[in-house]
Design a protein around this motif. Structure first.
Motif, PDB file in Angstrom:
ATOM      1  N   THR A   1       0.835  -1.199   0.000  1.00 17.14           N
ATOM      2  CA  THR A   1       0.000   0.000   0.000  1.00 17.14           C
ATOM      3  C   THR A   1       0.871   1.251   0.000  1.00 17.14           C
ATOM      4  O   THR A   1       2.039   1.220   0.419  1.00 17.14           O
ATOM      5  CB  THR A   1      -0.925   0.036   1.233  1.00 17.14           C
TER       6      THR A   1
ATOM      7  N   ARG B   1       0.722   1.500 -11.109  1.00 17.18           N
ATOM      8  CA  ARG B   1       0.408   1.434  -9.671  1.00 17.18           C
ATOM      9  C   ARG B   1      -1.095   1.527  -9.443  1.00 17.18           C
ATOM     10  O   ARG B   1      -1.646   0.810  -8.598  1.00 17.18           O
ATOM     11  CB  ARG B   1       1.128   2.583  -8.957  1.00 17.18           C
TER      12      ARG B   1
ATOM     13  N   LEU C   1      -3.358  -1.326  -7.580  1.00 18.81           N
ATOM     14  CA  LEU C   1      -4.157  -1.052  -6.392  1.00 18.81           C
ATOM     15  C   LEU C   1      -5.643  -1.311  -6.643  1.00 18.81           C
ATOM     16  O   LEU C   1      -6.369  -1.751  -5.744  1.00 18.81           O
ATOM     17  CB  LEU C   1      -3.929   0.389  -5.925  1.00 18.81           C
TER      18      LEU C   1
END
Length: 227
Positions: free
Chosen positions: A94, A159, A163
């Motif tokens: 994260t 990214r 996510l």
């Protein structure tokens, strides 16, 4: 017997982790994800309530760094990361934990505490080590040194997709800003700044697929290890 070492350095989001795992599988080498190491330490210090007290509680932080219970398990689907017996593979990826890692990485005493820990990963038949200073600081004797980069924009796009797969709702503008800030911090830090080793093989993955980059790496590594 000399341990064969492959290093992959580069900025956040360039694909180092995925490709390091693929190379470790391909050559049946051990794997060191040094970025995960700093993320694991950052997460552990956060869990201990020490992340905002790195300088005033430095001795305690060093003790935790020295005794981190960690394990990397390479599978066909990537790498499973264990901290104190808990699978934290997703947690440490994260943005929040990435920021923890960046705070930890600028403390010289904590980098020193993790130095020998990283060196100990070099075991026969070989090691694939990925991070930001593997070739320049941790394994300067590595037979194959790769520096993998990509534009900040392409790294931000990757990214966001990563996510979103994890079920997280993110904005690309926020991710891009985080990446640019982290790049600046990593490249300008006084201790082990992010930069290619003089003898590193540079690859820009901005417009390449994972498979294309992997093939470039294998061609280079095979040539280096054959010397």
């Amino acid at each position: 017997m000399t341990v064969q070492i492959i290093t992959i350095d580069g900025p956040s989001g360039s694909g180092k982790g995925t490709l390091a795992a693929k190379l470790a599988q391909h050559y049946q080498f051990h794997l060191l994800d040094s970025g995960a190491l700093y993320r694991l330490l950052g997460l552990s210090l956060y869990q201990h309530g020490l992340l905002e007290h790195l300088e005033t509680q430095l001795e305690q932080c060093i003790k935790i760094a020295t005794n981190l219970d960690i394990r990397f398990e390479t599978t066909v689907n990537g790498t499973v990361v264990w901290l104190s017996g808990e699978d934290v593979s997703q947690t440490i990826r994260t943005e929040r934990v990435g920021e923890y890692a960046s705070k930890v990485a600028v403390i010289p005493e904590l980098r020193t505490a993790l130095f020998e820990r990283q060196r100990a990963f070099a075991q026969t038949p070989g090691l694939v080590a990925d991070g930001r200073d593997m070739a320049t600081m941790i394994f300067p004797e590595a037979q194959a040194k790769i520096y993998l980069t990509a534009s900040a924009e392409s790294r931000a796009e990757r990214r966001v997709k990563q996510l979103q797969v994890m079920g997280l709702d993110v904005k690309i503008s926020d991710i891009l800003a985080n990446i640019q800030a982290r790049d600046k911090r990593d490249m300008e830090r006084a201790v082990a700044p992010l930069k290619p080793a003089p003898d590193a093989y540079l690859i820009d993955s901005s417009n390449l697929t994972i498979d294309e980059v992997f093939q470039l790496m294998v061609n280079y590594v095979d040539a280096q290890l054959a010397k």
